[in-house]
Design an enzyme around this catalytic site. Structure first.
Site, PDB file in Angstrom:
ATOM      1  N   HIS A   1      -1.993  -3.073   1.955  1.00 51.16           N
ATOM      2  CA  HIS A   1      -2.082  -2.139   0.957  1.00 51.16           C
ATOM      3  C   HIS A   1      -3.275  -2.262   0.118  1.00 51.16           C
ATOM      4  CE1 HIS A   1       2.653  -1.287   0.478  1.00 51.16           C
ATOM      5  NE2 HIS A   1       2.270  -1.365   1.683  1.00 51.16           N
TER       6      HIS A   1
ATOM      7  N   GLU B   1      -4.143  -2.570  -3.007  1.00 52.49           N
ATOM      8  CA  GLU B   1      -4.386  -3.887  -4.010  1.00 52.49           C
ATOM      9  C   GLU B   1      -4.265  -5.006  -3.387  1.00 52.49           C
ATOM     10  OE1 GLU B   1      -1.142  -0.542  -5.703  1.00 52.49           O
ATOM     11  OE2 GLU B   1      -1.723  -1.269  -3.577  1.00 52.49           O
TER      12      GLU B   1
ATOM     13  N   CYS C   1       3.535  -1.229  -5.720  1.00 49.27           N
ATOM     14  CA  CYS C   1       4.777  -1.560  -4.929  1.00 49.27           C
ATOM     15  C   CYS C   1       5.292  -3.175  -5.539  1.00 49.27           C
ATOM     16  CB  CYS C   1       4.508  -1.153  -3.508  1.00 49.27           C
ATOM     17  SG  CYS C   1       3.732  -2.555  -2.889  1.00 49.27           S
TER      18      CYS C   1
ATOM     19  N   CYS D   1       2.836  -5.512  -4.152  1.00 47.68           N
ATOM     20  CA  CYS D   1       1.452  -5.526  -4.795  1.00 47.68           C
ATOM     21  C   CYS D   1       1.656  -6.227  -5.995  1.00 47.68           C
ATOM     22  CB  CYS D   1       0.910  -4.073  -4.733  1.00 47.68           C
ATOM     23  SG  CYS D   1       0.486  -3.853  -3.106  1.00 47.68           S
TER      24      CYS D   1
END
Length: 156
Positions: free
Chosen positions: A53, A55, A83, A86
């Protein structure tokens, strides 16, 4: 650069990654003392890594850049509300401040719905949809005992 400028960079990374076919429409920057030290865009599909992801990619980049696993003097700017994975990485890296553009409801509206995971987290392991079964706990405790006795451990 201003907060808005850093957020625009995160948004730009989300658009750039999407156009390049690297993954979903997410971008992120990590900032320390007014300087971007980590950048990331979602790379889940291009790297075949479900943890890639934006992040996570940006946090890894910042840690490499700064030579540390603690980002307690940094801020994170994400094009979308992080999310659960993250968010956990943000806590583990000690980032004290997060700015985000889209909300998780905005993400759900375009097919990225994390509500199921948010709902699983507070459940007891036996109640989750992923089967979780303890195994060889006594053997596993050996590493914990060694860690506890290790005089030169680096706490994190």
């Amino acid at each position: 650069m201003s907060h808005e400028g850093f957020m625009r960079e995160a948004i730009g990374l989300s658009e750039e990654g999407l156009k390049a076919g690297r993954g979903g429409p997410f971008g992120c920057v990590v900032v320390r003392k007014g300087t971007v030290v980590g950048r990331g865009s979602n790379q889940v599909t291009s790297t075949l890594d479900p943890t890639a992801h934006a992040e996570i990619v940006a946090i890894r980049d910042a840690c490499r850049t700064l030579g540390t696993f603690k980002l307690d003097d940094c801020e994170l700017y994400a094009s979308c509300e992080p999310c659960p994975m993250c968010l956990s990485a943000i806590y583990w890296s000690r980032i004290p401040e997060v700015y985000y553009g889209n909300t998780r409801q905005d993400a759900a509206a375009v097919g990225f719905d994390d509500e199921f995971i948010y709902g699983q987290i507070p459940l007891a392991p036996g109640e989750r949809t992923v089967s979780m079964k303890p195994l060889l706990r006594d053997e596993a405790k050996g590493a914990f005992s060694a860690w506890s006795a290790k005089p030169d451990k680096v706490r994190y």
